[in-house]
Design a protein around this motif. Structure first.
Motif, PDB file in Angstrom:
ATOM      1  N   ARG A 140     -14.047  19.199 -26.016  1.00  0.00           N
ATOM      2  CA  ARG A 140     -12.788  19.174 -25.187  1.00  0.00           C
ATOM      3  C   ARG A 140     -12.765  19.001 -24.261  1.00  0.00           C
ATOM      4  N   GLY A 141     -13.331  18.156 -23.498  1.00  0.00           N
ATOM      5  CA  GLY A 141     -13.623  18.408 -21.899  1.00  0.00           C
ATOM      6  C   GLY A 141     -13.820  19.338 -21.203  1.00  0.00           C
ATOM      7  N   TRP A 142     -14.259  20.740 -21.575  1.00  0.00           N
ATOM      8  CA  TRP A 142     -14.067  21.941 -20.409  1.00  0.00           C
ATOM      9  C   TRP A 142     -15.584  22.206 -20.096  1.00  0.00           C
ATOM     10  N   ASP A 143     -15.930  22.496 -19.052  1.00  0.00           N
ATOM     11  CA  ASP A 143     -16.782  22.959 -18.235  1.00  0.00           C
ATOM     12  C   ASP A 143     -16.558  24.614 -18.197  1.00  0.00           C
ATOM     13  N   VAL A 144     -17.754  25.186 -19.172  1.00  0.00           N
ATOM     14  CA  VAL A 144     -17.976  26.411 -19.538  1.00  0.00           C
ATOM     15  C   VAL A 144     -18.463  27.293 -18.906  1.00  0.00           C
ATOM     16  N   CYS A 145     -18.487  28.022 -18.680  1.00  0.00           N
ATOM     17  CA  CYS A 145     -18.377  29.312 -17.919  1.00  0.00           C
ATOM     18  C   CYS A 145     -18.452  30.593 -18.542  1.00  0.00           C
ATOM     19  N   LEU A 146     -19.826  31.382 -18.808  1.00  0.00           N
ATOM     20  CA  LEU A 146     -19.573  32.831 -19.533  1.00  0.00           C
ATOM     21  C   LEU A 146     -19.940  33.874 -18.651  1.00  0.00           C
ATOM     22  N   GLY A 147     -19.266  34.913 -19.926  1.00  0.00           N
ATOM     23  CA  GLY A 147     -19.488  35.849 -18.794  1.00  0.00           C
ATOM     24  C   GLY A 147     -19.208  37.127 -20.452  1.00  0.00           C
ATOM     25  N   LEU A 148     -20.076  37.879 -20.317  1.00  0.00           N
ATOM     26  CA  LEU A 148     -20.301  38.778 -21.388  1.00  0.00           C
ATOM     27  C   LEU A 148     -19.933  40.164 -20.654  1.00  0.00           C
ATOM     28  N   THR A 149     -19.412  41.323 -21.607  1.00  0.00           N
ATOM     29  CA  THR A 149     -19.630  42.422 -21.119  1.00  0.00           C
ATOM     30  C   THR A 149     -21.339  43.044 -21.422  1.00  0.00           C
ATOM     31  N   ASP A 158     -30.769  32.783 -21.745  1.00  0.00           N
ATOM     32  CA  ASP A 158     -31.084  31.865 -20.725  1.00  0.00           C
ATOM     33  C   ASP A 158     -31.312  30.619 -21.820  1.00  0.00           C
ATOM     34  N   GLY A 159     -30.915  30.339 -23.156  1.00  0.00           N
ATOM     35  CA  GLY A 159     -30.118  29.306 -23.980  1.00  0.00           C
ATOM     36  C   GLY A 159     -28.573  29.084 -23.589  1.00  0.00           C
ATOM     37  N   LEU A 160     -27.698  29.967 -23.881  1.00  0.00           N
ATOM     38  CA  LEU A 160     -26.380  29.943 -23.401  1.00  0.00           C
ATOM     39  C   LEU A 160     -26.208  29.178 -22.131  1.00  0.00           C
ATOM     40  N   ALA A 161     -27.090  29.573 -21.178  1.00  0.00           N
ATOM     41  CA  ALA A 161     -26.943  29.609 -19.713  1.00  0.00           C
ATOM     42  C   ALA A 161     -27.416  27.640 -19.411  1.00  0.00           C
ATOM     43  N   ALA A 162     -28.819  27.090 -20.278  1.00  0.00           N
ATOM     44  CA  ALA A 162     -28.943  25.652 -19.957  1.00  0.00           C
ATOM     45  C   ALA A 162     -27.634  25.117 -20.779  1.00  0.00           C
ATOM     46  N   LEU A 163     -26.809  26.089 -21.819  1.00  0.00           N
ATOM     47  CA  LEU A 163     -26.077  24.902 -22.583  1.00  0.00           C
ATOM     48  C   LEU A 163     -24.920  24.858 -22.166  1.00  0.00           C
ATOM     49  N   THR A 164     -24.648  26.183 -21.034  1.00  0.00           N
ATOM     50  CA  THR A 164     -23.571  25.783 -20.100  1.00  0.00           C
ATOM     51  C   THR A 164     -23.531  25.044 -18.613  1.00  0.00           C
ATOM     52  N   GLY A 165     -25.063  25.085 -18.325  1.00  0.00           N
ATOM     53  CA  GLY A 165     -25.081  24.624 -16.895  1.00  0.00           C
ATOM     54  C   GLY A 165     -24.665  25.760 -15.945  1.00  0.00           C
ATOM     55  N   HIS A 166     -24.045  26.318 -16.112  1.00  0.00           N
ATOM     56  CA  HIS A 166     -23.912  27.619 -15.004  1.00  0.00           C
ATOM     57  C   HIS A 166     -24.656  29.482 -15.527  1.00  0.00           C
ATOM     58  N   PRO A 167     -24.683  30.548 -14.692  1.00  0.00           N
ATOM     59  CA  PRO A 167     -25.598  31.444 -14.954  1.00  0.00           C
ATOM     60  C   PRO A 167     -25.545  32.601 -15.815  1.00  0.00           C
TER      61      PRO A 167
END
Length: 178
Positions: free
Chosen positions: A28-37, A49-58
């Motif tokens: 949908r055009g979003w640059d996603v940054c993932l934060g987890l509890t 590591d795979g999720l960081a690669a997917l988003t391009g962000h730590p």
């Protein structure tokens, strides 16, 4: 212009579907940054590591050290899904020991449009703290997808990722709030 979505997740079973949710947001055009509890990070430890690669962000699950540069771009919109009973109540009370809750509290205080999709047993929803927390968050400007005609509660066993992303798309975002 690239739009940045902060996606925060608590430790509830739909967190195991987060890669698909990230891909859907990216489509949908979003640059996603993932934060987890912290507990969600433990659950997904083998996938970080795979999720960081997917988003391009730590992937973040703890506060950084003072003086460190911010590793994420500024948020345009935030999505907290799945949001557990504990994390949602902590956020409503302003208890920011967890990175995710602190970032949500700061974002809401800065006026970043925020969508929340609770995910827990209905018995928790009957606890008086839940209704108070939902009212507090809605008064502060969060869109809580629970108990309204926009409530995307799915069939048992399904989580409403598409409805959550639809709500994000409809949020009145202004670039780079935090």
């Amino acid at each position: 212009m690239t739009r940045t979505l902060y996606l925060f997740c608590s430790a509830a079973p739909p967190v195991f579907e987060v890669a698909g949710a990230i891909e859907a947001a990216q489509s949908r055009g979003w640059d996603v940054c993932l934060g987890l509890t912290p507990t969600a990070a433990q659950w997904l430890a083998d996938s970080l590591d795979g999720l960081a690669a997917l988003t391009g962000h730590p992937v973040r699950y703890a506060y950084g050290m003072p003086g460190q540069p911010e590793p994420w771009p500024r948020a345009d919109v935030m999505l907290f899904a799945p949001a557990t009973f504990n994390s949602l109540n902590e956020w409503a009370l302003g208890l920011t020991a967890k990175f995710t809750v602190g970032a949500l509290a700061q974002g809401l205080g800065c006026g970043v449009p925020t969508v929340v999709v609770p995910c827990f047993d209905d018995a928790y929803a009957r606890h008086p703290a839940f209704g108070t927390s939902v009212a507090t968050l809605r008064t502060a400007g969060a869109t809580v997808l629970y108990g309204t005609e926009a409530d995307p509660r799915p069939e048992p066993g399904a989580f409403p990722w598409a409805a959550a992303l639809d709500a994000v798309e409809g949020a009145p975002w202004v670039p780079g709030r935090i």
